[in-house]
Scaffold this active site. Structure first.
Site, mmCIF file in Angstrom:
data_model
loop_
_atom_site.group_PDB
_atom_site.id
_atom_site.type_symbol
_atom_site.label_atom_id
_atom_site.label_comp_id
_atom_site.label_asym_id
_atom_site.label_seq_id
_atom_site.Cartn_x
_atom_site.Cartn_y
_atom_site.Cartn_z
ATOM 1 N N GLU A 218 3.461 4.388 0.350
ATOM 2 C CA GLU A 218 4.365 4.650 1.474
ATOM 3 C C GLU A 218 4.004 4.008 2.813
ATOM 4 O OE1 GLU A 218 5.168 8.874 1.649
ATOM 5 O OE2 GLU A 218 6.479 8.730 -0.099
ATOM 6 N N GLU A 333 7.624 8.234 -6.832
ATOM 7 C CA GLU A 333 7.608 9.572 -6.229
ATOM 8 C C GLU A 333 9.033 10.069 -6.092
ATOM 9 O OE1 GLU A 333 5.694 10.944 -2.664
ATOM 10 O OE2 GLU A 333 3.889 9.770 -3.075
#
Length: 411
Positions: A218, A333
């Site tokens: 991320e 995710e």
């Protein structure tokens, strides 16, 4: 550039390699550029495949790289769960306290991550686990340093436990493109320091076919996406040049900006920038785009209720772009609460990804491992004696045996 090239070729009446050339509602070119043939997967989709391919084309990549499958609802290649714990102590500014890591293994006084993974594979049909870990833990707080021997023993215990299940195992550096608040290659660690980390990791696991390298978890608020692509390139080159044969075959996951959001992967420039990342031989074999998408109202993955299946906003546009560029993505995710709204929307999201399994490898739910049972997005099964019981979302949708891949998208 690829989109512009596609448009230019289409004007002249031919679709490019891997471009669409027919199907339901298709009004574009129905012939392909030289060296490719328009191949029909079904009545709904045809694609320009290199003429050396068969009617059901496969990648020329090694066996460890998933094949490009027809758009026909084939089972997703990889489905699994994040096994959290070694990422504990890490903040979204890339500040990770090595002592905050908590191995999700009973020998280190953690949850029974080994038992969880064995249950997930043998009972639920999962075949991949993502093993997040802080950069600082691996080097014991020394940027650019070698892997810390003692800490590596602990992390490797989780990796080996994962491999023992027969599943693929994602090594995920969980630092948000940062080291203690400073961005890699843009004021923080140099690309050489980042590459050195990946050289050490790839050398350690170069002979493990089931290892997948997750370059970075991320990235967000990265000022220059092209410079970030250069940092990713440094990691890819380091992995591929690690000196062992298998390191040239394992999958590598390439993350974009904005928390690697699937919704903005193209629009924020991440996709176009990461298209420039290649293997040392100039190919893109085994280079997969890493994307995330939650189903709550703010896409934070912090709210129990789900409000969307993400199909129209994220997965459909991304699928189109991936096909136009002959690439694949992996949703490493995603998740939601163990409530009815998440069962509805998650099942629909999974069904859509399965219907588009030529461009989507699969999904990894967040999260099991060391999260407490009350964790809002918890996917850890509970144990009573030798019996494991899955959470509602896992048993209803996310476990492959639940059947969501062949279910309805709600449309």
């Amino acid at each position: 550039l690829a989109l512009a090239l596609y448009a230019a070729v289409a004007v002249h009446g031919q679709s490019p390699e891997w471009g669409q050339c027919g199907g339901t509602g298709w009004a574009g070119p129905t012939t392909c550029v030289a060296g490719t043939v328009c191949t029909s997967y079904s009545s709904s989709y045809s694609q320009c495949i290199p003429s050396t391919s068969t009617a059901t084309p496969t990648s020329t990549a090694p066996v460890s790289t998933p094949t490009i499958s027809p758009v026909s609802g084939n089972p997703l290649t990889l489905t699994g769960v994040n096994i959290a714990g070694f990422d504990f102590g890490c903040g979204s500014d890339g500040t990770c306290n090595p002592t905050g890591a908590w191995p999700p293994l009973t020998q280190y006084y953690g949850m029974d991550g080994a038992g969880q993974m064995q249950h997930f594979t043998s009972t639920d049909g999962y075949n991949v686990f993502r093993l997040p870990v802080g950069w600082q833990f691996l080097t014991n707080g020394v940027v650019g340093g070698d892997l810390d021997a003692a800490n590596l023993v602990e992390y490797d215990a989780l990796v080996q436990t994962c491999l023992a299940t027969g599943a693929s195992c994602i090594i995920d550096i969980h630092n948000y493109a940062r080291w203690n608040g400073l961005i890699i290659g843009q004021g923080g660690p140099t690309n050489d320091q980042f590459a050195a980390l990946w050289t050490s990791i790839a050398t350690k696991y170069a002979n493990e076919e089931k290892i997948i390298f997750g370059v970075m978890n991320e990235p967000h608020d990265v000022p220059d996406i092209n410079l970030w692509a250069g940092s990713v390139q440094a990691a890819v080159t380091a992995i591929r040049n690690a000196g062992q044969v298998m390191a040239t075959k394992q999958l590598i996951l390439l993350p974009g900006n904005n928390w690697t959001s699937a919704e903005t992967f193209v629009s924020n420039g991440s996709g176009p920038a990461l298209l420039t990342v290649t293997n040392p031989d100039g190919s893109t074999t085994g280079l997969i785009f890493d994307v995330h998408k939650y189903l709550d109202f703010d896409n934070s993955g912090t709210n129990e209720e789900c409000v969307t299946n993400n199909i129209d906003s994220s997965w459909a546009p991304l699928a189109t772009w991936l096909r136009e560029n002959g690439r694949q993505a992996f949703n490493t995710e995603t998740g939601g609460g163990n409530v009815a709204s998440c069962v509805e929307y998650m099942c629909q999201q999974i069904a859509y990804q399965a219907q588009n399994s030529d461009v989507f490898l699969g999904y990894v739910g967040w999260a099991a491992g060391n999260f407490a049972p009350a964790y809002v997005l918890g996917e850890a099964p509970t144990q009573s004696g030798t019996t494991w019981t899955d959470t509602l979302l896992v048993s209803s949708c996310m476990a492959p045996i639940a059947g969501a891949q062949s279910g309805s998208t709600g449309e």
